[in-house]
Design a protein around this motif. Structure first.
Motif, PDB file in Angstrom:
ATOM      1  N   MET A 139     -13.754 -11.677  -1.880  1.00 51.29           N
ATOM      2  CA  MET A 139     -12.950 -10.559  -2.374  1.00 51.29           C
ATOM      3  C   MET A 139     -12.667  -9.551  -1.264  1.00 51.29           C
ATOM      4  N   HIS A 140     -13.700  -9.277  -0.450  1.00 56.03           N
ATOM      5  CA  HIS A 140     -13.487  -8.357   0.671  1.00 56.03           C
ATOM      6  C   HIS A 140     -12.466  -8.920   1.658  1.00 56.03           C
ATOM      7  N   ALA A 141     -12.610 -10.211   1.948  1.00 61.02           N
ATOM      8  CA  ALA A 141     -11.658 -10.838   2.875  1.00 61.02           C
ATOM      9  C   ALA A 141     -10.243 -10.772   2.315  1.00 61.02           C
ATOM     10  N   GLY A 142     -10.097 -10.999   1.004  1.00 61.32           N
ATOM     11  CA  GLY A 142      -8.775 -10.913   0.380  1.00 61.32           C
ATOM     12  C   GLY A 142      -8.171  -9.531   0.519  1.00 61.32           C
ATOM     13  N   PHE A 143      -9.007  -8.496   0.395  1.00 61.89           N
ATOM     14  CA  PHE A 143      -8.507  -7.129   0.537  1.00 61.89           C
ATOM     15  C   PHE A 143      -7.916  -6.912   1.923  1.00 61.89           C
ATOM     16  N   PHE A 144      -8.635  -7.344   2.957  1.00 62.20           N
ATOM     17  CA  PHE A 144      -8.143  -7.108   4.321  1.00 62.20           C
ATOM     18  C   PHE A 144      -6.923  -7.968   4.640  1.00 62.20           C
ATOM     19  N   VAL A 145      -6.853  -9.172   4.083  1.00 62.26           N
ATOM     20  CA  VAL A 145      -5.665 -10.004   4.299  1.00 62.26           C
ATOM     21  C   VAL A 145      -4.437  -9.340   3.668  1.00 62.26           C
ATOM     22  N   LEU A 146      -4.610  -8.835   2.453  1.00 58.78           N
ATOM     23  CA  LEU A 146      -3.490  -8.162   1.776  1.00 58.78           C
ATOM     24  C   LEU A 146      -3.092  -6.884   2.514  1.00 58.78           C
ATOM     25  N   MET A 147      -4.086  -6.151   3.029  1.00 62.43           N
ATOM     26  CA  MET A 147      -3.772  -4.954   3.824  1.00 62.43           C
ATOM     27  C   MET A 147      -2.965  -5.332   5.064  1.00 62.43           C
ATOM     28  N   ALA A 148      -3.384  -6.412   5.735  1.00 61.88           N
ATOM     29  CA  ALA A 148      -2.672  -6.849   6.935  1.00 61.88           C
ATOM     30  C   ALA A 148      -1.261  -7.305   6.598  1.00 61.88           C
ATOM     31  N   ALA A 149      -1.104  -8.001   5.462  1.00 62.62           N
ATOM     32  CA  ALA A 149       0.234  -8.449   5.058  1.00 62.62           C
ATOM     33  C   ALA A 149       1.142  -7.271   4.771  1.00 62.62           C
ATOM     34  N   ALA A 150       0.609  -6.271   4.053  1.00 61.28           N
ATOM     35  CA  ALA A 150       1.423  -5.089   3.736  1.00 61.28           C
ATOM     36  C   ALA A 150       1.769  -4.313   5.004  1.00 61.28           C
ATOM     37  N   ALA A 151       0.796  -4.199   5.938  1.00 64.86           N
ATOM     38  CA  ALA A 151       1.061  -3.482   7.189  1.00 64.86           C
ATOM     39  C   ALA A 151       2.120  -4.208   8.015  1.00 64.86           C
ATOM     40  N   SER A 152       2.091  -5.529   8.047  1.00 62.71           N
ATOM     41  CA  SER A 152       3.092  -6.309   8.781  1.00 62.71           C
ATOM     42  C   SER A 152       4.471  -6.083   8.190  1.00 62.71           C
ATOM     43  N   ARG A 153       4.547  -6.104   6.872  1.00 60.99           N
ATOM     44  CA  ARG A 153       5.842  -5.866   6.210  1.00 60.99           C
ATOM     45  C   ARG A 153       6.364  -4.467   6.536  1.00 60.99           C
ATOM     46  N   LEU A 154       5.423  -3.500   6.555  1.00 66.37           N
ATOM     47  CA  LEU A 154       5.803  -2.120   6.849  1.00 66.37           C
ATOM     48  C   LEU A 154       6.373  -1.999   8.258  1.00 66.37           C
ATOM     49  N   VAL A 155       5.734  -2.629   9.236  1.00 68.99           N
ATOM     50  CA  VAL A 155       6.200  -2.560  10.623  1.00 68.99           C
ATOM     51  C   VAL A 155       7.549  -3.253  10.771  1.00 68.99           C
TER      52      VAL A 155
END
Length: 353
Positions: A1-17
């Motif tokens: 679950m923790h790993a999923g949180f950071f993957v989703l954060m990274a995906a959202a940050a990539s989309r934002l950039v």
């Protein structure tokens, strides 16, 4: 679950950039802040304790909601946060947090979409509702299983104490009673023999007290302390069943302490049955070491009984035989009873090595 949180954060940050480039600086800074706060909770999970984890979750949710307000794509991270809330919070509070997260996801989807679509509302609601119900049901099942395991543990401990009481205290008290009755009968005619019976009863009482202390502490029988199974059988027979013949067959080989304790208790119970209920004149205990097993046979010439249909002749044997089977089953052993009315009884126990 923790790993999923950071993957989703990274995906959202990539989309934002990709979408906003340099204009996303504030959102990226807040993204790092949320990730750091979340990481602190993971690293210090145990030291935080229950109250500290609740504070940590509240801070993470607050920072995440602020991030979603600035960059709606971070709403994807609601899924791991949703399950974290269900895990840490009471059901009523967890449902309220789920509703808050669902509202944030709906708001983010509507804001990102170029036109309104009912699925943007009903989709997240349905997903969160199903996930909440499934999670709470799993939690309820887990709690029921834990209760069942606790009940089974209590029952197992009661059975253990019942077996120990039957095989130690009850048998010891019976031996003391028989010795004291014999002393009373001979007190006037043969005082020396009577006093000898009283001394034996006192020794039995002392041994019984030690056995009681040991089984309360869950230890092995006192007769096995610092000695072999054969020596323990010999001491037990001399104390509780004088006159019983002990035969040893084969080369003595090591057996697990649990197995030795079980065989000693089986012998103790079988001897008590032979003396108290069968009225046996001759009892023979045979301990045999085979290549792959150790066997114990207790044979008597007493009244016998029908093992398939216990009747008055088997009075008092019901629990004792069941206790023997339970003990042996716990160490993958077997028990065979051979008996018939008027033809004596053989109790045969076997444990693999």
């Amino acid at each position: 679950m923790h790993a999923g949180f950071f993957v989703l954060m990274a995906a959202a940050a990539s989309r934002l950039v990709i979408r906003h480039g340099a204009n996303a600086e504030t959102a990226l800074i807040l993204c790092v802040v949320v990730a750091v706060i979340y990481s602190v909770g993971i690293v210090f999970w145990d030291p935080l304790g229950e109250r500290g984890r609740l504070v940590w979750l509240a801070v993470v949710l607050g920072a995440w909601l602020g991030l979603v307000f600035i960059a709606p794509s971070f709403a994807w991270c609601s899924i791991p946060l949703f399950f974290m809330g269900l895990r840490l919070l009471p059901p009523t509070v967890a449902v309220a947090i789920a509703a808050l997260l669902t509202g944030a996801v709906i708001w983010a989807q509507v804001r990102l979409s170029d036109r309104f679509d009912p699925s943007l509302v009903f989709g997240p609601v349905a997903v969160m509702a199903v996930a909440t119900v499934v999670f709470l049901e799993l939690q309820r099942t887990r709690d029921e299983l834990a209760d069942a395991q606790r009940s089974a543990g209590v029952l197992e401990e009661r059975e253990r104490l019942a077996r120990e009481i039957h095989d130690t205290l009850a048998q010891g008290l019976t031996s003391m009673g028989m010795l004291l009755q014999a002393a009373e009968r001979e007190w006037d005619s043969d005082p020396a023999t009577a006093r000898d019976h009283v001394r034996q009863a006192a020794d039995a009482a002392e041994g019984n007290l030690e056995e009681a202390r040991r089984f309360v502490r869950g230890l092995a029988p006192a007769d096995l302390a610092g000695g072999s199974l054969a020596e323990a059988l010999r001491r037990m027979i001399e104390r509780e069943a004088p006159g019983t013949v002990l035969r040893l067959d084969g080369d003595e080989r090591p057996l697990a302490p649990e197995g030795e304790a079980v065989l000693l208790r089986v012998a103790q119970g079988a001897l008590a049955n032979a003396r108290e209920h069968a009225g046996a004149g001759t009892i023979v205990v045979t301990l045999t070491w085979l290549d792959g097993a150790v066997t114990l046979d207790v044979a008597d010439d007493g009244a016998g009984f029908d093992p398939s249909s216990p009747g008055p002749s088997a009075a008092g044997r019901g629990y004792g035989l069941r206790a023997m089977r339970d003990r042996l089953a716990a160490v993958d052993g077997t028990l065979v009873i051979e008996s018939a009315p008027g033809e004596g009884t053989v109790v045969a126990a076997r444990i693999g090595r």
